[in-house]
Design an enzyme around this catalytic site. Structure first.
Site, PDB file in Angstrom:
ATOM      1  CE  LYS A 188      -4.224   1.642   2.237  1.00 48.68           C
ATOM      2  NZ  LYS A 188      -5.092   1.750   1.051  1.00 48.68           N
TER       3      LYS A 188
HETATM    4  N1  PPE Z   1      -7.651  -1.964  -3.083  1.00 51.49           N
HETATM    5  C1  PPE Z   1      -7.109  -0.723  -2.994  1.00 51.49           C
HETATM    6  C2  PPE Z   1      -6.426  -0.179  -4.177  1.00 51.49           C
HETATM    7  C3  PPE Z   1      -7.214  -0.003  -1.803  1.00 51.49           C
HETATM    8  O1  PPE Z   1      -6.676   1.204  -1.709  1.00 51.49           O
HETATM    9  C4  PPE Z   1      -7.914  -0.547  -0.699  1.00 51.49           C
HETATM   10  C5  PPE Z   1      -8.050   0.241   0.579  1.00 51.49           C
HETATM   11  C6  PPE Z   1      -8.460  -1.843  -0.835  1.00 51.49           C
HETATM   12  C7  PPE Z   1      -8.299  -2.513  -2.030  1.00 51.49           C
HETATM   13  C8  PPE Z   1      -9.142  -2.518   0.317  1.00 51.49           C
HETATM   14  O2  PPE Z   1      -8.203  -2.821   1.330  1.00 51.49           O
HETATM   15  P1  PPE Z   1      -8.626  -2.951   2.865  1.00 51.49           P
HETATM   16  O3  PPE Z   1      -8.937  -1.599   3.360  1.00 51.49           O
HETATM   17  O4  PPE Z   1      -7.456  -3.568   3.520  1.00 51.49           O
HETATM   18  O5  PPE Z   1      -9.812  -3.828   2.902  1.00 51.49           O
HETATM   19  N2  PPE Z   1      -8.379   1.638   0.398  1.00 51.49           N
HETATM   20  C9  PPE Z   1      -8.353   2.591   1.494  1.00 51.49           C
HETATM   21  C10 PPE Z   1      -8.818   3.958   1.040  1.00 51.49           C
HETATM   22  C11 PPE Z   1      -7.822   4.675   0.215  1.00 51.49           C
HETATM   23  C12 PPE Z   1      -8.033   6.157   0.254  1.00 51.49           C
HETATM   24  O6  PPE Z   1      -7.303   6.829   0.980  1.00 51.49           O
HETATM   25  O7  PPE Z   1      -8.940   6.664  -0.405  1.00 51.49           O
HETATM   26  C13 PPE Z   1      -9.284   2.179   2.627  1.00 51.49           C
HETATM   27  O8  PPE Z   1     -10.318   1.577   2.367  1.00 51.49           O
HETATM   28  O9  PPE Z   1      -8.972   2.540   3.774  1.00 51.49           O
END
Ligand code: PPE
Length: 308
Positions: free
Chosen positions: A157
């Site tokens: 990330k």
């Molecule tokens: N794919 C991407 C590209 C991504 O950025 C996120 C989180 C996910 C999948 C889902 O990951 P998880 O949160 O671990 O389930 N995206 C973050 C938001 C980004 C932003 O700042 O806008 C989030 O959901 O916190």
């Protein structure tokens, strides 16, 4: 965004307005940082951070992929998250740890720059708008490809990757859609700019595999476990855009988004269906601490006596 009182910055709590960096910082010039997005929920057990340890492990992995050694251990970062949430006093909030190469030497090599670490906590409502979880959202397949495994490690990330997300988001919004869906270099469904994707077809739930240029989402992992525990069959498989058009249901998941149904992809209408609703409800019960079974995913925060 809604400012709060303090930001944890390199081991100290500083006032929100004083958390500043130099314009020559490496991370600002080259997008060389790693970050997390975590939610804290107001649960019957008290304010609880959802799957905090898993998020911090991912932060450490992301940093490692950028040749960056975090100056704090996972336990120290956990303490930092607890400290900033407690002092800001929002039982329900979004938490943003960010590690980046700071001010030292300009030039693309990161050598000679310190690793700065900050943790913010602030209230953040529905990521894709108030109605996103009830009425569902519309998405557009982006003309921007998702960064591939040999472009920037998508497992990380990393801040720089989000230029890819920003372009896809802006294209979708300017075209009148709520969100983008990105395909890999060879045309397989990858993820959204900030979410992972699931498809329901003939009673089977599918999602792209981890090798398919996606962020290994913690919500994705949570939803897979919850769905299996509810008796659903979940498959990780390659999908192409027409799998989305012909799906019975499509939904996106992420920490910020939670579980949001898609009601249309490009201009193909898709119904908001019962599997999405069931998983959405089960996810909210889990993060809000109403489910015994997943209580081990909650990390309860002791609020400061002076905080509200
Ligand atoms: N794919 C991407 C590209 C991504 O950025 C996120 C989180 C996910 C999948 C889902 O990951 P998880 O949160 O671990 O389930 N995206 C973050 C938001 C980004 C932003 O700042 O806008 C989030 O959901 O916190």
């Amino acid at each position: 965004m809604q400012a709060t009182e303090k930001i944890w910055m390199n081991g100290e709590l500083v006032d929100w307005d004083d958390a500043k960096i130099h314009v020559a910082s490496h991370g600002l010039n080259y997008g060389s940082g790693a970050f997390e997005g975590i939610r804290c929920y107001d649960t019957p057990q008290g304010p609880s951070v959802f799957r905090l340890r898993e998020h911090l492990v991912r932060l450490e992995n992301s940093a490692r992929l950028l040749y960056m050694e975090l100056p704090y251990s996972i336990d120290e970062l956990r303490d930092a998250v607890h400290e900033v949430v407690a002092v800001n006093g929002n039982a329900s909030c979004y938490i943003r740890p960010l590690a980046f190469y700071g001010y030292g030497e300009l030039g693309v090599s990161s050598v000679g720059n310190p690793v700065d670490v900050v943790v913010l906590s602030f209230p953040w409502g529905a990521y894709l708008g108030e109605d996103s979880q009830t009425k569902g959202i519309t998405a557009k397949i982006s003309s921007w490809e998702r960064v591939g495994p040999n472009v920037i490690p998508h497992v990380a990330k990393a801040t720089g990757i989000y230029l890819n997300s920003m372009l896809a988001t802006m294209e979708a919004r300017r075209g009148g859609y709520d969100e983008a869906i990105m395909l890999s270099h060879d045309g397989y469904v990858a993820d959204g700019p900030g979410e992972n994707i699931f498809v329901v077809k003939d009673g089977v739930i599918s999602t792209p595999p981890l090798s398919m240029s996606i962020l290994p989402g913690i919500t994705r992992d949570t939803v897979i476990q919850i769905a299996q525990d509810l008796g659903h069959r979940v498959e990780e498989k390659l999908m192409i855009r027409t799998d989305l058009y012909l799906a019975d249901e499509v939904f996106m998941v992420g920490t910020a988004t939670e579980v949001a149904p898609l009601r249309a992809v490009d201009d193909q209408e898709i119904g908001v269906g019962p599997v999405t609703r069931e998983l959405q409800q089960a996810y909210l019960e889990t993060v809000e601490g109403r489910s015994e079974r997943y209580a081990h995913w909650l990390d309860v925060v002791e609020m400061s006596p002076s905080a509200a």
